[in-house]
Design an enzyme around this catalytic site. Structure first.
Site, mmCIF file in Angstrom:
data_model
loop_
_atom_site.group_PDB
_atom_site.id
_atom_site.type_symbol
_atom_site.label_atom_id
_atom_site.label_comp_id
_atom_site.label_asym_id
_atom_site.label_seq_id
_atom_site.Cartn_x
_atom_site.Cartn_y
_atom_site.Cartn_z
ATOM 1 C CE LYS A 35 -0.436 -0.582 4.978
ATOM 2 N NZ LYS A 35 -1.079 -0.090 6.165
ATOM 3 C CE1 TYR A 255 11.115 31.795 3.192
ATOM 4 C CE2 TYR A 255 11.570 29.455 2.938
ATOM 5 C CZ TYR A 255 11.177 30.673 2.401
ATOM 6 O OH TYR A 255 10.833 30.757 1.076
HETATM 7 C C1 LIG Z 1 -3.377 -4.356 8.356
HETATM 8 C C2 LIG Z 1 -1.898 -4.291 8.102
HETATM 9 N N1 LIG Z 1 -1.228 -5.433 7.934
HETATM 10 C C3 LIG Z 1 0.106 -5.451 7.712
HETATM 11 C C4 LIG Z 1 0.828 -4.272 7.657
HETATM 12 C C5 LIG Z 1 2.326 -4.332 7.434
HETATM 13 O O1 LIG Z 1 2.986 -3.913 8.596
HETATM 14 P P1 LIG Z 1 4.581 -3.712 8.622
HETATM 15 O O2 LIG Z 1 4.867 -2.678 7.600
HETATM 16 O O3 LIG Z 1 4.865 -3.246 10.000
HETATM 17 O O4 LIG Z 1 5.167 -5.034 8.284
HETATM 18 C C6 LIG Z 1 0.169 -3.057 7.851
HETATM 19 C C7 LIG Z 1 0.938 -1.806 7.833
HETATM 20 O O5 LIG Z 1 0.621 -0.771 8.289
HETATM 21 C C8 LIG Z 1 -1.235 -3.069 8.071
HETATM 22 O O6 LIG Z 1 -1.912 -1.921 8.254
#
Ligand SMILES: Cc1ncc(COP(=O)(O)O)c(C=O)c1O
Length: 363
Positions: A35, A255
């Protein structure tokens, strides 16, 4: 055009980190979490390297559709599920697999779909109090989902650790116990382990892992480096020195004049700023590497530029490359601490103005 700034992404390192997960949990299947543009690394480029993944996970429908449109044929899980009848129809049309975490989503199962959804998940709330159903509702909801014409095949049980980076914390065991108790009763497969749990809590591995951060070669722990975990950092963020200035004692930088020279000092101007996603919290707190030396960020980070201290490397010249994070010399984990944040945020907030460049092991 080979413009700066650039995020240089090592696809061989990405593959190494994936193989490391296989080594740690050889009997579990892997849902690679890509994601937020694969934590800033590029959806399609990352997915096209992690082809041995058993599935991918993104947060939202638009991300899933983007992946499908770029030709990815793997299972794709939508971690936040769908919100409306139109969204559940699109999920079915694009073969995306929603997580169901709220009754409003269960109601959407009565929407007429062109084909049934596959590989769906029920989210159980086990301690994070963010998304998911109470354990007492799980039996009823799994039955509803598995008997719905909108879903074909078995439904898996998913939960998410709130404290996986705190190794040995009792709350992790409690979350696992609740999930396993419900899964045993329903004979469901389970997905719970994120990066920190994969690395430190083997009992949580179960059937499906969900690694994110570790894929990108970043440590989820405060007290362990990526190298100690045998992970290889994937991204190096680089830019270039665009100008030099000689300051006199009393001259102020940037700044608000938040840094004042106490003696004659050479400074450099680097083309990177918060307009690229380089955190403004690195003002007077970050460091960069130039010509093999770590030097300080001086004054405030502005939209397109930062100023750096060149008093220890006055031979640095306009056009010289500057490493902003990455590799073992300047870990993004260290920089995140300086910015009072976590490496996830620094990586995800790098925006499209930063060019991405992909290579297989040489930067
Ligand atoms: C529902 C869920 N699963 C898995 C992950 C993966 O976690 P990580 O990046 O700590 O391995 C995330 C990351 O935010 C998540 O929101």
């Amino acid at each position: 055009m080979n413009s700066y700034p650039v995020a240089s992404i090592d696809l061989a390192a990405l593959k190494h980190n994936f193989d490391r997960i296989k080594q740690l949990a050889p009997t579990s299947r892997i849902i690679s979490v890509i994601k937020a543009n694969a934590y800033g690394h590029g959806y399609a480029e990352v997915a096209n390297v992690l082809t041995d993944s058993d599935a991918f996970a993104v947060a939202r429908l638009v991300e899933g559709i983007q992946l499908r449109k770029s030709g990815i044929t793997h299972k794709i899980i939508l971690l936040e599920g769908v919100m409306t009848a139109a969204e559940i129809q699109l999920a079915a049309q694009y073969d995306l697999s929603p997580v169901f975490h709220h009754r409003s989503q269960i109601q959407l199962l009565s929407t007429p779909l062109t084909k049934p959804l596959q590989f769906c998940w029920l989210m159980i709330e086990t301690g994070m109090h963010r998304l998911g159903f109470a354990k007492t509702d799980v039996a009823e909801l799994i039955t509803t989902m598995e008997t719905s014409e909108a879903i074909s095949g078995d439904v898996g049980l998913m939960s998410h650790f709130a404290n996986a980076d705190l190794v040995g914390d009792d709350r992790n065991q409690q979350q696992l116990d609740i999930t396993l108790h419900c899964a045993d009763k329903q004979r469901c497969e389970v997905s719970l382990a994120n990066s920190a749990a994969i690395l430190s809590f083997p009992a949580s591995h179960q059937q499906w892992l969900r690694p994110g951060l570790m894929l990108y070669g970043v440590s989820p722990f405060d007290d362990k480096t990526a190298v100690e975990l045998d992970l290889k950092p994937v991204m190096q963020l680089k830019s270039v020195l665009t100008a030099k200035q000689t300051l006199q004692a009393g001259d102020q930088v940037g700044y608000g004049g938040d840094w004042t020279a106490t003696k004659v000092t050479e400074i450099g101007i680097v083309s990177i700023g918060y307009g690229d996603g380089y955190s403004r919290y690195l003002s007077n707190a970050g460091q960069v590497m130039i010509n093999g030396q770590r030097v300080a960020v001086l004054g405030r980070v502005s939209m397109d530029m930062i100023c750096i201290d060149l008093h220890t490397c006055s031979d640095a010249d306009v056009g010289d490359e500057v490493l902003l994070w990455g590799g073992e010399q300047l870990p993004v984990e260290w920089l995140a601490k300086q910015a009072n944040t976590i490496p996830y945020e620094l990586l995800c907030q790098l925006n499209p103005r930063v060019r991405r460049e992909y290579h297989h092991g040489q930067s």
